[in-house]
Design a protein around this motif. Structure first.
Motif, short mmCIF file in Angstrom:
data_model
loop_
_atom_site.label_atom_id
_atom_site.label_comp_id
_atom_site.label_asym_id
_atom_site.label_seq_id
_atom_site.Cartn_x
_atom_site.Cartn_y
_atom_site.Cartn_z
N LEU A 11 15.06 -95.07 -47.53
CA LEU A 11 13.86 -95.49 -48.25
C LEU A 11 13.05 -94.26 -48.62
O LEU A 11 12.81 -93.38 -47.78
CB LEU A 11 13.02 -96.42 -47.36
N VAL A 12 12.64 -94.20 -49.87
CA VAL A 12 11.87 -93.05 -50.35
C VAL A 12 10.83 -93.54 -51.34
O VAL A 12 11.04 -94.56 -52.02
CB VAL A 12 12.80 -92.00 -50.98
N GLN A 13 9.74 -92.85 -51.43
CA GLN A 13 8.70 -93.20 -52.39
C GLN A 13 9.09 -92.71 -53.78
O GLN A 13 9.83 -91.72 -53.93
CB GLN A 13 7.36 -92.60 -51.98
N ALA A 14 8.56 -93.37 -54.77
CA ALA A 14 8.80 -92.96 -56.15
C ALA A 14 8.37 -91.50 -56.32
O ALA A 14 7.34 -91.08 -55.82
CB ALA A 14 8.02 -93.85 -57.11
N GLY A 15 9.21 -90.75 -57.04
CA GLY A 15 8.97 -89.33 -57.22
C GLY A 15 9.64 -88.46 -56.17
O GLY A 15 9.69 -87.23 -56.31
N GLY A 16 10.15 -89.09 -55.13
CA GLY A 16 10.79 -88.36 -54.04
C GLY A 16 12.25 -88.04 -54.31
O GLY A 16 12.77 -88.30 -55.40
N SER A 17 12.89 -87.48 -53.29
CA SER A 17 14.28 -87.04 -53.41
C SER A 17 15.12 -87.53 -52.23
O SER A 17 14.59 -87.75 -51.14
CB SER A 17 14.35 -85.51 -53.46
N LEU A 18 16.41 -87.67 -52.49
CA LEU A 18 17.39 -87.97 -51.45
C LEU A 18 18.67 -87.23 -51.81
O LEU A 18 18.94 -86.98 -53.00
CB LEU A 18 17.68 -89.46 -51.37
N ARG A 19 19.47 -86.93 -50.79
CA ARG A 19 20.79 -86.37 -51.04
C ARG A 19 21.83 -87.22 -50.35
O ARG A 19 21.78 -87.43 -49.14
CB ARG A 19 20.90 -84.93 -50.55
N LEU A 20 22.75 -87.73 -51.16
CA LEU A 20 23.86 -88.51 -50.64
C LEU A 20 25.07 -87.60 -50.44
O LEU A 20 25.28 -86.66 -51.20
CB LEU A 20 24.22 -89.65 -51.60
N SER A 21 25.85 -87.94 -49.44
CA SER A 21 27.09 -87.21 -49.17
C SER A 21 28.25 -88.20 -49.11
O SER A 21 28.06 -89.35 -48.73
CB SER A 21 27.01 -86.46 -47.84
N CYS A 22 29.41 -87.70 -49.47
CA CYS A 22 30.61 -88.53 -49.38
C CYS A 22 31.78 -87.63 -49.01
O CYS A 22 32.04 -86.63 -49.69
CB CYS A 22 30.89 -89.23 -50.70
#
Length: 124
Positions: A11-22
């Motif tokens: 969960l992240v706020q609008a304007g934020g960042s996340l990094r997915l890994s696979c």
């Protein structure tokens, strides 16, 4: 059996960042890895892909300039850096492997192996 494993959703706020890994459990030569997403009530859609042979990258228009796909050869891992997230990015994100590096990597039908998915929720 090849089983890509995703991580990094949340969960992240609008304007934020996340990094997915696979990470893929098996290495092919050549191969492509892609990210797709599916929001409730919508069809699965292409997000980004990368080819191992020449590191060519592909993006959906909706994420260009905000998302970046990259890879770590040693770990057979692909990443999706997602910046400037908005509510429309809320979806389950799936990683997929095409063990033949076929053309048109934005087509989900070309991918043989799929991860279980990781939820990304952007709050406005």
């Amino acid at each position: 059996q090849v089983q890509p494993v995703e991580s990094g959703g949340g969960l992240v706020q609008a304007g934020g960042s996340l990094r997915l890994s696979c990470t893929a459990s098996e290495r092919f030569d050549p191969y492509s890895m892609g990210w797709f997403r599916q929001a409730p009530g919508k069809e699965r859609e292409f997000v980004a892909a990368i080819k191992w042979t020449n590191s060519a990258t592909y993006y959906a228009d909706s994420v260009k300039g905000r998302f970046t796909i990259s890879r770590d050869d040693a770990k057979t891992t692909v990443y999706l850096q997602m910046n400037s997230l908005n509510a429309e990015d809320t979806a389950v994100y799936y990683c997929a492997v095409d063990p033949f590096e076929r053309p048109f990597p934005w087509r989900p039908v070309l991918y043989d192996y799929w991860g279980q998915g990781t939820q990304v929720t952007v709050s406005s």
